[in-house]
Design a protein around this motif. Structure first.
Motif, short mmCIF file in Angstrom:
data_model
loop_
_atom_site.label_atom_id
_atom_site.label_comp_id
_atom_site.label_asym_id
_atom_site.label_seq_id
_atom_site.Cartn_x
_atom_site.Cartn_y
_atom_site.Cartn_z
N VAL A 162 10.16 3.92 -7.04
CA VAL A 162 9.83 2.43 -7.13
C VAL A 162 10.59 1.73 -8.07
N SER A 163 10.78 0.41 -7.45
CA SER A 163 11.60 -0.62 -8.13
C SER A 163 10.85 -1.12 -9.45
N LYS A 164 11.54 -1.69 -10.45
CA LYS A 164 10.72 -2.41 -11.73
C LYS A 164 9.87 -3.26 -11.28
N TYR A 165 10.05 -3.88 -10.45
CA TYR A 165 9.29 -4.94 -9.93
C TYR A 165 7.76 -4.46 -9.31
N GLY A 166 7.94 -3.38 -8.83
CA GLY A 166 6.70 -2.37 -8.16
C GLY A 166 6.37 -3.01 -7.00
N ASP A 167 7.50 -3.55 -6.10
CA ASP A 167 7.18 -3.97 -4.89
C ASP A 167 8.10 -3.43 -3.83
N THR A 168 8.92 -2.38 -4.27
CA THR A 168 9.97 -1.72 -3.24
C THR A 168 9.88 -0.37 -3.58
N GLU A 169 9.95 0.51 -2.73
CA GLU A 169 10.11 2.13 -3.14
C GLU A 169 11.20 2.69 -1.98
N ALA A 214 1.02 -1.22 -0.10
CA ALA A 214 -0.11 -0.05 -0.16
C ALA A 214 0.88 1.16 0.00
N VAL A 215 2.03 1.29 0.67
CA VAL A 215 2.85 2.42 0.77
C VAL A 215 3.41 2.60 -0.65
N THR A 216 4.05 1.47 -1.16
CA THR A 216 4.61 1.35 -2.53
C THR A 216 3.92 1.92 -3.74
N ASP A 217 2.41 1.32 -3.61
CA ASP A 217 1.64 1.99 -4.41
C ASP A 217 1.35 3.33 -4.48
N TRP A 218 1.21 3.95 -3.26
CA TRP A 218 0.93 5.21 -2.90
C TRP A 218 2.18 6.39 -3.81
N VAL A 219 3.22 5.69 -3.35
CA VAL A 219 4.60 6.48 -4.05
C VAL A 219 4.38 6.41 -5.56
N TRP A 220 3.93 5.32 -5.88
CA TRP A 220 4.02 5.18 -7.57
C TRP A 220 3.08 6.04 -7.97
N ALA A 221 1.71 6.16 -7.55
CA ALA A 221 0.92 6.82 -7.98
C ALA A 221 0.95 8.23 -7.81
N ASN A 222 1.61 8.78 -6.73
CA ASN A 222 1.52 10.13 -6.25
C ASN A 222 3.00 10.91 -6.49
N ILE A 223 4.08 9.98 -6.78
CA ILE A 223 5.29 10.46 -6.85
C ILE A 223 5.93 10.46 -8.18
N ASP A 224 6.05 8.97 -8.54
CA ASP A 224 6.52 8.71 -9.92
C ASP A 224 5.78 8.80 -11.00
N LEU A 225 4.55 8.48 -10.86
CA LEU A 225 3.71 8.45 -12.01
C LEU A 225 3.36 9.93 -12.47
N SER A 255 10.61 6.16 1.03
CA SER A 255 10.55 6.07 2.59
C SER A 255 11.05 4.75 2.74
N GLY A 256 11.40 3.80 2.11
CA GLY A 256 12.08 2.79 2.28
C GLY A 256 11.12 1.29 2.51
N ALA A 257 10.06 1.50 2.05
CA ALA A 257 9.30 0.24 2.27
C ALA A 257 9.31 -0.61 1.28
N SER A 258 9.30 -2.06 1.64
CA SER A 258 9.60 -3.18 0.78
C SER A 258 8.53 -4.19 0.96
N ALA A 259 7.87 -4.56 0.09
CA ALA A 259 6.55 -5.65 0.34
C ALA A 259 7.33 -6.83 -0.13
N TYR A 260 8.48 -6.89 -0.66
CA TYR A 260 9.34 -7.99 -1.07
C TYR A 260 10.10 -8.53 0.14
N SER A 261 10.59 -7.49 0.64
CA SER A 261 11.58 -8.04 1.82
C SER A 261 10.84 -8.10 3.14
N CYS A 262 9.64 -7.29 3.20
CA CYS A 262 8.79 -7.21 4.37
C CYS A 262 9.41 -6.38 5.43
N TYR A 263 9.98 -5.33 5.21
CA TYR A 263 10.82 -4.48 6.23
C TYR A 263 10.88 -3.05 5.48
#
Length: 463
Positions: free
Chosen positions: A351-358, A329-340, A361-369
């Motif tokens: 946002v990373s090319k896989y779309g799961d890390t940004e 949810a954090v990563t999606d917000w960064v993509w929609a409101n900062i990168d896009l 602020s440092g959130a990573s849905a891939y690493s979960c930290y």
């Protein structure tokens, strides 16, 4: 009625607290010497016997028959009494999530209106609000005195009581009214709903309104047209009435109509919504919708209290569902409101090319930290951090996290609501990866529906 409920509650709890009071009076007893050993944690669903007990304990007689609470206020009054009875030895810090049945908000309105009392103003009532010599009618000026009149007529009124008042209204200023009951004056009958708000004897009457639906009283002219004093077939009458009185209705408009449904003038309510050029019934007072509510309660200061605050655990374990959902949810917000909006492709901005890390602020849905390593931030988005020192990069990541975590909470908990008299706080426990993994915590206060405000100073390593 509320006073009776609080008296019942006090009596029910008296026996439960007596032993504790006695222990504190023993020589040598010191509360600080006690180490909690009976901390309750878990869930409980109310059963039929529980509703019967609470009907008596909390002064809610309808609860025994209905097996549901009319409102959240009633539940929050009664449920602590049940928990105190169930867990008399529980220690401070105990918490239980309680499941129970409660009227839906829409049904609560219909039930409340269906319980309305009907009152027709009498000669003495007109005399009480009119100047001397005026007849059996009210003007717009004297109608403003109805709340005070109702206070004298219904001295035992309780919170949320509704009265349907019938009177004759003359559409003419008071100063030009003749000092006689002149039948040549054009007048008309008026029916209006008033609701009592506050404790018995301390509240006030006001015109009834609802944020969920428009509310109307079926006017006397409809009964006159039907030739009877009640509506026998509401399904036939109400759509016609609504078409005539709401010629410019829009899709989604909702109206609840209060009316008499039998010769005894018992009050009923039907609710309609305007959809695809017609009025469609969606509710009535005799049929209600019940929700299953899950409410958290904590034992604090020897009392069980409703506590809607939430603690969110985000384990640093790959594929953990809670962690993945939140960090995504954090990563999606960064993509929609900062990168896009910047026009960059994934992998070319924060946002990373896989779309799961940004790296905003440092959130990573891939690493979960949360990754606050400066090197990782610079590697993902060199241009964003090239002019900053390492300390500035670290501080920027922290500032951005405070902001993005609030956005993720709004996305994941859109129905979170503030509660009068309580601090509703969402606490997030998560892991920060830098030179090593460190447990962190941050807190947000609910300041509106789905709106979260950072609690100053709450972002820090967990103890």
């Amino acid at each position: 009625m509320k006073i009776v409920q609080y008296i019942c509650m006090a009596m029910a709890l008296l026996a439960l607290t007596a032993c504790d009071d006695f222990n504190e009076k023993l020589d040598g007893y010191d509360q600080s010497d006690y180490i909690p050993t009976d901390v309750k944690k878990g869930t409980y669903e109310l059963v039929s016997d529980d509703y019967a007990k609470l009907a008596s304990w909390a002064g809610l007689p309808d609860l025994s028959k209905n097996k549901y609470f009319d409102s959240a206020d009633d539940a929050q009054l009664a449920i602590p009494m049940l928990l105190s009875n169930m867990y008399p030895t529980a220690d401070e810090g105990s918490s239980m999530r309680v499941y129970y049945h409660q009227l839906s908000d829409e049904s609560s309105v219909l039930v409340q209106l269906g319980r309305a009392k009907s009152y027709v103003l009498k000669d003495e009532d007109y005399a009480a609000v009119n100047p001397v010599g005026y007849g059996r009618y009210l003007t717009k000026e004297t109608a403003a005195k109805l709340p005070q009149l109702l206070s004298s007529l219904f001295v035992d009124a309780d919170d949320s009581d509704v009265v349907m008042v019938h009177y004759t209204l003359v559409d003419m200023p008071l100063q030009v009214m003749p000092l006689s009951d002149d039948r040549s004056i054009v007048d008309y009958n008026r029916s209006e709903l008033y609701v009592y708000e506050g404790e018995s004897g301390q509240g006030r009457w006001s015109v009834y309104t609802s944020s969920l639906t428009a509310v109307e009283v079926l006017p006397p002219s409809v009964y006159n047209h039907l030739g009877v004093a009640f509506v026998e077939d509401a399904a036939a009458v109400m759509p016609v009435y609504l078409r005539q009185t709401h010629p410019y209705a829009k899709d989604g408009d909702r109206v609840a109509v209060v009316y008499y449904y039998n010769k005894y003038k018992d009050v009923g309510v039907v609710e309609y919504v305007y959809s695809e050029a017609k009025w469609v019934k969606i509710g009535e007072s005799g049929k209600v919708d019940i929700n299953i509510v899950a409410a958290p309660y904590v034992l604090s200061g020897r009392e069980w209290k409703y506590d809607p605050s939430v603690t969110i655990e985000l384990p640093a374990v790959k594929k953990n569902p809670s962690s993945v959902a939140f960090y995504q949810a954090v990563t999606d917000w960064v993509w929609a409101n900062i990168d896009l909006p910047s026009g960059v492709d994934k992998g070319k901005g924060y946002v990373s090319k896989y779309g799961d890390t940004e790296s905003y602020s440092g959130a990573s849905a891939y690493s979960c930290y949360v990754d606050w390593s400066v090197a990782a931030a610079r590697q993902q988005n060199p241009s964003a951090y090239e002019s900053m020192s390492d300390d500035e990069v670290g501080e920027t990541l922290r500032e951005h996290l405070i902001f993005t975590f609030a956005k993720a909470l709004s996305a994941l908990y859109p129905d979170a609501m503030p509660v009068d008299g309580l601090d509703v706080v969402y606490t997030i426990n998560f892991t920060v990866h830098d030179a090593s993994n460190v447990a962190y915590t941050i807190a947000y206060a609910v300041e509106g529906k789905g709106k979260f405000a950072y609690v100053d100073g709450s972002l820090k390593p967990a103890l």
